[in-house]
Design a protein around this motif. Structure first.
Motif, short mmCIF file in Angstrom:
data_model
loop_
_atom_site.label_atom_id
_atom_site.label_comp_id
_atom_site.label_asym_id
_atom_site.label_seq_id
_atom_site.Cartn_x
_atom_site.Cartn_y
_atom_site.Cartn_z
N PHE A 194 -10.28 -7.98 4.80
CA PHE A 194 -9.72 -8.99 3.90
C PHE A 194 -8.80 -8.42 2.82
O PHE A 194 -8.46 -9.11 1.88
N ILE A 195 -8.41 -7.17 2.95
CA ILE A 195 -7.51 -6.54 1.98
C ILE A 195 -6.23 -6.16 2.72
O ILE A 195 -6.28 -5.39 3.68
N PRO A 196 -5.08 -6.71 2.29
CA PRO A 196 -3.82 -6.32 2.96
C PRO A 196 -3.41 -4.90 2.59
O PRO A 196 -3.37 -4.54 1.41
N LYS A 197 -3.17 -4.10 3.60
CA LYS A 197 -2.72 -2.71 3.42
C LYS A 197 -1.32 -2.59 4.00
O LYS A 197 -1.05 -3.09 5.09
N LYS A 198 -0.45 -1.93 3.26
CA LYS A 198 0.94 -1.80 3.67
C LYS A 198 1.29 -0.32 3.86
O LYS A 198 1.01 0.51 3.00
N ALA A 199 1.90 -0.01 5.00
CA ALA A 199 2.34 1.35 5.30
C ALA A 199 3.85 1.42 5.12
O ALA A 199 4.59 0.60 5.65
N THR A 200 4.30 2.39 4.34
CA THR A 200 5.74 2.62 4.13
C THR A 200 6.01 4.12 4.22
O THR A 200 5.09 4.94 4.25
N ALA A 201 7.28 4.47 4.20
CA ALA A 201 7.66 5.89 4.24
C ALA A 201 7.26 6.61 2.96
O ALA A 201 7.06 7.82 2.97
N GLU A 249 -12.53 17.49 11.56
CA GLU A 249 -13.18 18.31 10.54
C GLU A 249 -12.13 19.13 9.83
O GLU A 249 -11.18 19.57 10.45
N PRO A 250 -12.19 19.39 8.60
CA PRO A 250 -13.18 19.00 7.59
C PRO A 250 -12.78 17.71 6.85
O PRO A 250 -13.50 17.26 5.98
N PHE A 251 -11.62 17.11 7.20
CA PHE A 251 -11.11 16.00 6.40
C PHE A 251 -11.56 14.63 6.89
O PHE A 251 -11.62 13.69 6.12
N TYR A 252 -11.80 14.49 8.17
CA TYR A 252 -12.20 13.22 8.78
C TYR A 252 -11.18 12.11 8.53
O TYR A 252 -11.51 11.01 8.12
N TRP A 253 -9.91 12.44 8.74
CA TRP A 253 -8.87 11.42 8.62
C TRP A 253 -8.85 10.59 9.90
O TRP A 253 -8.89 11.12 11.00
N SER A 254 -8.75 9.30 9.75
CA SER A 254 -8.75 8.43 10.93
C SER A 254 -7.35 8.38 11.54
O SER A 254 -6.37 8.76 10.92
N LYS A 255 -7.30 7.85 12.73
CA LYS A 255 -6.03 7.69 13.43
C LYS A 255 -5.31 6.47 12.86
O LYS A 255 -5.64 5.33 13.17
N LEU A 256 -4.32 6.72 12.02
CA LEU A 256 -3.60 5.63 11.37
C LEU A 256 -2.72 4.86 12.35
O LEU A 256 -2.43 3.69 12.14
N CYS A 257 -2.28 5.51 13.40
CA CYS A 257 -1.40 4.83 14.35
C CYS A 257 -2.14 3.81 15.19
O CYS A 257 -1.51 2.98 15.84
N ASN A 258 -3.46 3.86 15.20
CA ASN A 258 -4.22 2.79 15.84
C ASN A 258 -4.12 1.50 15.02
O ASN A 258 -4.21 0.41 15.56
N ILE A 259 -3.95 1.64 13.73
CA ILE A 259 -3.85 0.48 12.84
C ILE A 259 -2.39 0.03 12.71
O ILE A 259 -2.09 -1.14 12.86
N TYR A 260 -1.49 0.96 12.44
CA TYR A 260 -0.07 0.66 12.21
C TYR A 260 0.76 1.10 13.42
O TYR A 260 1.54 2.04 13.34
N THR A 261 0.63 0.41 14.51
CA THR A 261 1.27 0.82 15.76
C THR A 261 2.79 0.73 15.68
O THR A 261 3.49 1.69 16.00
N ARG A 262 3.31 -0.42 15.27
CA ARG A 262 4.76 -0.60 15.20
C ARG A 262 5.39 0.38 14.21
O ARG A 262 6.44 0.97 14.46
N PHE A 263 4.73 0.58 13.09
CA PHE A 263 5.20 1.53 12.08
C PHE A 263 5.35 2.92 12.67
O PHE A 263 6.36 3.59 12.49
N CYS A 264 4.35 3.35 13.42
CA CYS A 264 4.38 4.70 14.01
C CYS A 264 5.47 4.84 15.07
O CYS A 264 6.12 5.88 15.17
#
Length: 182
Positions: free
Chosen positions: A38-45, A123-138
């Motif tokens: 329920f929170i809009p997240k925006k990806a930009t350069a 490991e060690p950062f546990y960053w998620s795959k952002l391109c699964n969320i922002y496909t068109r952006f990627c």
């Protein structure tokens, strides 16, 4: 023969301008908004500093190539060479090499950062795959980086042409000095 060389250089400069401009537009104007919990997240350069650097360098490269294309047009229509001075030729060569290096290094850095966004880091950062969320952006960022890579390769070719023009000035002066002595 000289006119064909000027035409080839002009074509390479126009192609470089188009690719650098496309890269700057694709990277700079690319945004995507997704609602997550329920929170809009925006990806930009601006979210990824390497992409912002690519945007700035691609813009500088396009502006520089427009300037050099203007000088080439003067050579073509007025038959007055812009690079008749060794100092101007050296400055142009060094600028082209610096812009080529910055553009290529920026592309590599942005590609590495994009790979983290694409695959994530466990490991060690546990960053998620952002391109699964922002496909068109990627996908648009990938297209922009591809344009930047091809533009940097064209800039490397143009840098070698500038080096050739610079060393022709030394060859001409050296052969003239031998003719005057003997």
């Amino acid at each position: 023969m000289e006119n064909k060389a000027v035409m080839v250089e002009g074509f390479l400069r126009v192609a470089s301008i188009v690719l650098a401009t496309m890269s700057a537009l694709l990277v700079g104007l690319d945004t995507q908004t997704k609602t997550i919990l329920f929170i809009p997240k925006k990806a930009t350069a601006k979210d990824l500093q390497a992409l912002w650097v690519v945007l700035i360098i691609a813009s500088i490269a396009a502006c520089y190539q427009v300037t050099r294309l203007f000088c080439l047009a003067i050579v073509w229509w007025v038959n007055r060479p812009c690079l008749s001075s060794k100092l101007v030729a050296w400055i142009c060569l060094l600028l082209e090499q610096a812009i080529t290096y910055m553009m290529f290094a920026g592309t590599v850095a942005a590609t590495q950062a994009s790979m983290v966004a694409l695959k994530g880091v466990m490991e060690p950062f546990y960053w998620s795959k952002l391109c699964n969320i922002y496909t068109r952006f990627c996908f648009q960022i990938g297209g922009g980086l591809a344009c930047t890579l091809v533009a940097s390769l064209l800039l490397a070719i143009l840098s070698s042409i500038s080096a050739n023009q610079l060393f022709k000035l030394y060859t001409l002066n050296h052969s003239i000095s031998f003719k005057n002595k003997g």
